[in-house]
Design a protein around this motif. Sequence first.
Motif, PDB file in Angstrom:
ATOM      1  N   ASP A   1       9.856  -1.148 -16.851  1.00 47.27           N
ATOM      2  CA  ASP A   1       8.590  -0.789 -17.506  1.00 47.27           C
ATOM      3  C   ASP A   1       8.705   0.332 -18.539  1.00 47.27           C
ATOM      4  OD1 ASP A   1       7.272  -2.692 -15.918  1.00 47.27           O
ATOM      5  OD2 ASP A   1       7.048  -1.241 -14.296  1.00 47.27           O
ATOM      6  N   LEU A   2       9.906   0.742 -18.894  1.00 47.36           N
ATOM      7  CA  LEU A   2      10.042   1.756 -19.939  1.00 47.36           C
ATOM      8  C   LEU A   2      10.005   1.081 -21.308  1.00 47.36           C
ATOM      9  CD1 LEU A   2      12.785   4.239 -18.640  1.00 47.36           C
ATOM     10  CD2 LEU A   2      10.291   4.438 -18.511  1.00 47.36           C
ATOM     11  N   ALA A   3       9.156   1.595 -22.200  1.00 47.54           N
ATOM     12  CA  ALA A   3       9.059   1.079 -23.557  1.00 47.54           C
ATOM     13  C   ALA A   3      10.232   1.599 -24.387  1.00 47.54           C
ATOM     14  CB  ALA A   3       7.728   1.492 -24.184  1.00 47.54           C
ATOM     15  N   ILE A   4      10.368   1.111 -25.619  1.00 47.97           N
ATOM     16  CA  ILE A   4      11.550   1.435 -26.413  1.00 47.97           C
ATOM     17  C   ILE A   4      11.655   2.933 -26.716  1.00 47.97           C
ATOM     18  CG2 ILE A   4      10.450   0.938 -28.638  1.00 47.97           C
ATOM     19  CD1 ILE A   4      14.160   0.403 -27.582  1.00 47.97           C
ATOM     20  N   HIS A   5      10.540   3.611 -27.027  1.00 46.94           N
ATOM     21  CA  HIS A   5      10.615   5.044 -27.305  1.00 46.94           C
ATOM     22  C   HIS A   5      10.984   5.823 -26.039  1.00 46.94           C
ATOM     23  CE1 HIS A   5       7.847   4.660 -31.066  1.00 46.94           C
ATOM     24  NE2 HIS A   5       9.053   4.195 -31.251  1.00 46.94           N
ATOM     25  N   GLU A   6      10.575   5.305 -24.906  1.00 44.31           N
ATOM     26  CA  GLU A   6      10.924   5.953 -23.644  1.00 44.31           C
ATOM     27  C   GLU A   6      12.404   5.747 -23.312  1.00 44.31           C
ATOM     28  OE1 GLU A   6       6.366   5.007 -22.431  1.00 44.31           O
ATOM     29  OE2 GLU A   6       7.976   3.872 -21.464  1.00 44.31           O
ATOM     30  N   MET A   7      12.937   4.579 -23.657  1.00 42.79           N
ATOM     31  CA  MET A   7      14.367   4.344 -23.447  1.00 42.79           C
ATOM     32  C   MET A   7      15.207   5.231 -24.360  1.00 42.79           C
ATOM     33  SD  MET A   7      15.062   2.334 -20.956  1.00 42.79           S
ATOM     34  CE  MET A   7      16.812   2.148 -21.338  1.00 42.79           C
ATOM     35  N   TRP A   8      14.798   5.350 -25.626  1.00 44.46           N
ATOM     36  CA  TRP A   8      15.505   6.265 -26.531  1.00 44.46           C
ATOM     37  C   TRP A   8      15.428   7.700 -25.996  1.00 44.46           C
ATOM     38  CZ3 TRP A   8      19.015   5.114 -29.875  1.00 44.46           C
ATOM     39  CH2 TRP A   8      18.962   3.960 -30.650  1.00 44.46           C
TER      40      TRP A   8
ATOM     41  N   SER B   1       4.045   8.437 -21.682  1.00 46.18           N
ATOM     42  CA  SER B   1       5.503   8.311 -21.781  1.00 46.18           C
ATOM     43  C   SER B   1       6.217   9.397 -20.991  1.00 46.18           C
ATOM     44  CB  SER B   1       5.933   8.371 -23.257  1.00 46.18           C
ATOM     45  OG  SER B   1       5.505   7.225 -23.954  1.00 46.18           O
ATOM     46  N   VAL B   2       5.741  10.622 -21.113  1.00 49.28           N
ATOM     47  CA  VAL B   2       6.365  11.736 -20.397  1.00 49.28           C
ATOM     48  C   VAL B   2       6.271  11.529 -18.890  1.00 49.28           C
ATOM     49  CG1 VAL B   2       6.157  14.201 -19.866  1.00 49.28           C
ATOM     50  CG2 VAL B   2       6.043  13.419 -22.243  1.00 49.28           C
ATOM     51  N   GLU B   3       5.110  11.119 -18.417  1.00 50.34           N
ATOM     52  CA  GLU B   3       4.935  10.934 -16.972  1.00 50.34           C
ATOM     53  C   GLU B   3       5.783   9.783 -16.440  1.00 50.34           C
ATOM     54  OE1 GLU B   3       3.433  12.547 -14.352  1.00 50.34           O
ATOM     55  OE2 GLU B   3       3.473  14.120 -15.864  1.00 50.34           O
ATOM     56  N   LYS B   4       5.892   8.701 -17.225  1.00 45.95           N
ATOM     57  CA  LYS B   4       6.751   7.588 -16.805  1.00 45.95           C
ATOM     58  C   LYS B   4       8.200   8.058 -16.672  1.00 45.95           C
ATOM     59  CE  LYS B   4       6.133   3.573 -18.880  1.00 45.95           C
ATOM     60  NZ  LYS B   4       5.867   2.614 -19.989  1.00 45.95           N
ATOM     61  N   LEU B   5       8.653   8.841 -17.638  1.00 48.75           N
ATOM     62  CA  LEU B   5      10.027   9.347 -17.587  1.00 48.75           C
ATOM     63  C   LEU B   5      10.201  10.367 -16.462  1.00 48.75           C
ATOM     64  CD1 LEU B   5      10.690   9.668 -21.412  1.00 48.75           C
ATOM     65  CD2 LEU B   5      11.947   8.197 -19.826  1.00 48.75           C
TER      66      LEU B   5
ATOM     67  N   THR C   1       0.105   9.771  -9.935  1.00 47.89           N
ATOM     68  CA  THR C   1       0.063  11.017 -10.701  1.00 47.89           C
ATOM     69  C   THR C   1      -0.074  10.748 -12.194  1.00 47.89           C
ATOM     70  OG1 THR C   1       2.486  11.072 -10.772  1.00 47.89           O
ATOM     71  CG2 THR C   1       1.415  12.318  -9.028  1.00 47.89           C
ATOM     72  N   ILE C   2       0.454   9.623 -12.661  1.00 48.15           N
ATOM     73  CA  ILE C   2       0.306   9.282 -14.076  1.00 48.15           C
ATOM     74  C   ILE C   2      -1.167   9.158 -14.420  1.00 48.15           C
ATOM     75  CG2 ILE C   2       0.769   7.533 -15.841  1.00 48.15           C
ATOM     76  CD1 ILE C   2       3.377   6.879 -14.433  1.00 48.15           C
ATOM     77  N   GLN C   3      -1.892   8.423 -13.606  1.00 47.99           N
ATOM     78  CA  GLN C   3      -3.319   8.238 -13.859  1.00 47.99           C
ATOM     79  C   GLN C   3      -4.087   9.540 -13.694  1.00 47.99           C
ATOM     80  OE1 GLN C   3      -4.400   5.253 -15.083  1.00 47.99           O
ATOM     81  NE2 GLN C   3      -6.177   6.516 -15.567  1.00 47.99           N
ATOM     82  N   LYS C   4      -3.629  10.384 -12.792  1.00 48.27           N
ATOM     83  CA  LYS C   4      -4.278  11.687 -12.581  1.00 48.27           C
ATOM     84  C   LYS C   4      -4.281  12.491 -13.877  1.00 48.27           C
ATOM     85  CE  LYS C   4      -3.000  16.183 -10.692  1.00 48.27           C
ATOM     86  NZ  LYS C   4      -2.005  16.926  -9.880  1.00 48.27           N
ATOM     87  N   TRP C   5      -3.113  12.573 -14.548  1.00 48.39           N
ATOM     88  CA  TRP C   5      -3.028  13.372 -15.775  1.00 48.39           C
ATOM     89  C   TRP C   5      -3.751  12.697 -16.934  1.00 48.39           C
ATOM     90  CZ3 TRP C   5      -2.113  18.034 -14.650  1.00 48.39           C
ATOM     91  CH2 TRP C   5      -1.218  18.382 -13.647  1.00 48.39           C
ATOM     92  N   LEU C   6      -3.726  11.385 -16.979  1.00 48.80           N
ATOM     93  CA  LEU C   6      -4.472  10.680 -18.027  1.00 48.80           C
ATOM     94  C   LEU C   6      -5.976  10.888 -17.851  1.00 48.80           C
ATOM     95  CD1 LEU C   6      -2.469   7.333 -18.255  1.00 48.80           C
ATOM     96  CD2 LEU C   6      -2.598   9.129 -19.996  1.00 48.80           C
ATOM     97  N   ASN C   7      -6.429  10.902 -16.604  1.00 47.73           N
ATOM     98  CA  ASN C   7      -7.853  11.153 -16.332  1.00 47.73           C
ATOM     99  C   ASN C   7      -8.254  12.562 -16.749  1.00 47.73           C
ATOM    100  OD1 ASN C   7      -8.160   8.590 -15.301  1.00 47.73           O
ATOM    101  ND2 ASN C   7      -7.998   9.223 -13.160  1.00 47.73           N
ATOM    102  N   LEU C   8      -7.370  13.533 -16.469  1.00 53.32           N
ATOM    103  CA  LEU C   8      -7.658  14.911 -16.871  1.00 53.32           C
ATOM    104  C   LEU C   8      -7.729  15.031 -18.390  1.00 53.32           C
ATOM    105  CD1 LEU C   8      -5.445  16.949 -14.375  1.00 53.32           C
ATOM    106  CD2 LEU C   8      -7.937  17.032 -14.577  1.00 53.32           C
ATOM    107  N   TYR C   9      -6.861  14.292 -19.068  1.00 58.32           N
ATOM    108  CA  TYR C   9      -6.915  14.302 -20.533  1.00 58.32           C
ATOM    109  C   TYR C   9      -8.232  13.707 -21.018  1.00 58.32           C
ATOM    110  CZ  TYR C   9      -6.164  12.907 -25.343  1.00 58.32           C
ATOM    111  OH  TYR C   9      -6.326  12.728 -26.697  1.00 58.32           O
ATOM    112  N   GLU C  10      -8.612  12.568 -20.451  1.00 60.32           N
ATOM    113  CA  GLU C  10      -9.852  11.908 -20.881  1.00 60.32           C
ATOM    114  C   GLU C  10     -11.072  12.780 -20.618  1.00 60.32           C
ATOM    115  OE1 GLU C  10     -10.221   9.254 -22.671  1.00 60.32           O
ATOM    116  OE2 GLU C  10      -8.050   8.937 -22.731  1.00 60.32           O
ATOM    117  N   ASP C  11     -10.957  13.662 -19.630  1.00 64.21           N
ATOM    118  CA  ASP C  11     -12.080  14.527 -19.256  1.00 64.21           C
ATOM    119  C   ASP C  11     -12.154  15.801 -20.096  1.00 64.21           C
ATOM    120  OD1 ASP C  11     -14.324  14.902 -17.524  1.00 64.21           O
ATOM    121  OD2 ASP C  11     -13.199  16.463 -16.462  1.00 64.21           O
ATOM    122  N   LEU C  12     -11.212  16.020 -21.001  1.00 58.21           N
ATOM    123  CA  LEU C  12     -11.247  17.212 -21.841  1.00 58.21           C
ATOM    124  C   LEU C  12     -12.499  17.218 -22.723  1.00 58.21           C
ATOM    125  CD1 LEU C  12      -7.522  17.386 -23.083  1.00 58.21           C
ATOM    126  CD2 LEU C  12      -8.605  18.827 -21.340  1.00 58.21           C
TER     127      LEU C  12
END
Length: 399
Positions: A244-251, A312-316, A328-339
């Motif tokens: 499930d890592l995308a190309i930028h995450e693999m690089w 990407s950072v959380e996946k890595l 935890t990935i969704q946790k941080w994305l939710n916190l971002y959306e709540d800004l």
Amino acid sequence: MIEPFLSAVPVLKKLEDAGFEAYFVGGSVRDYLLERRISDVDIATSATPDEVKEIFTKTVDIGIEHGTVLVIYRNRSYEVTTFRTEAEYKDFRRPKEVFFIRSLNEDLMRRDFTMNAIAMDNSGQIIDPFAGQTAIKEKIIRTVGNATDRFQEDALRMMRAVRFVSQLSFDMEENTKKALIELVPLLENIAIERKRVEFEKLLLGSNRKKAIRIMLETSLYAYLPSLKNNKDSLEEILSYELQDLAIHEMWSLLVFCLKYKGKQMETFLRNWRLPLKEIREIQLILFYLHKRLEQEWTVYDLYTSGSTIILSVEKLYQVLKGNKENETIQKWLNLYEDLPIKNRSEIDVNGVELMAWFNQKGGPWLKETLFTIEQAILDRKIVNDKRKIKEWLMECNQN
């Protein structure tokens, strides 16, 4: 037969009605037999490019010197290539000369691997003179004819072979692999841009770890940009779960394992001829990844990075920590959306208003004040409202 072949059948029939042979060929036929998703089809014909252009009213010359014409038919585009054979190759990259022929069998004979040397007619009948279906059934990557000849014609075929290991989870036939080991230095003759295309497809394949192992076993990695002395770093990648890592995450993971930072990181990515925009994204991912490995996200880091970088950072981070849970990935994305704001442009006050409020000209103080407001909104000390911001500033100024 299925789409997109069905929509392209009338193109074959128009060529046949004009007295020529026409077939579906290459990767689309292979993927059809493998029941993989097919995005587009390639057509091969006994008609020369000029004859193809006489048959269809809308065409574009996209590679006419190699026999390829883009046919636009019923609002769809199809690459139609004349049967061809090739003279001696130069620089292990391209033929000195291309000859147009009328034989499908000879056209298929020049292709790289048997699984790609299969044709299909307009009724769905398979033409398979080199046992490509057997190779597909046995999940074997085997060259058409002598492997040494095929790799000497175009050295990039060695990378294609390993890329197919990654994408299709096939094994490489013994003689094909032996020829690869013997001839891998010829990759030095191949343009970096062509290598990058194959390398990125390899990095995204479902069996990328198996392909990386073959790169290590055959020393293929040593002929890729800036990887010659980094065998240990490639072996480190194999210790991680890469699904499930995308190309930028693999690089990013590759650079992380190489332990490159700053200028060294940028030089490595530029050596691969990556576009500057992609280099900047990878640099951002790694900047926040190193911070994430030291501490949890701060509100301001979430704000400045954005949802794409956070993901990407959380996946890595999960990969490096060996975690399989993605909560935890969704946790941080939710916190971002709540800004309360996602960008400085969303702040309900601008520099002109600040100068008017304080009766001052522009200067360093203006940037500092906007930053103070930004921080206060993110920390929820004030509401993002012009009147509230002004009241808060005046109160702070009095104190």
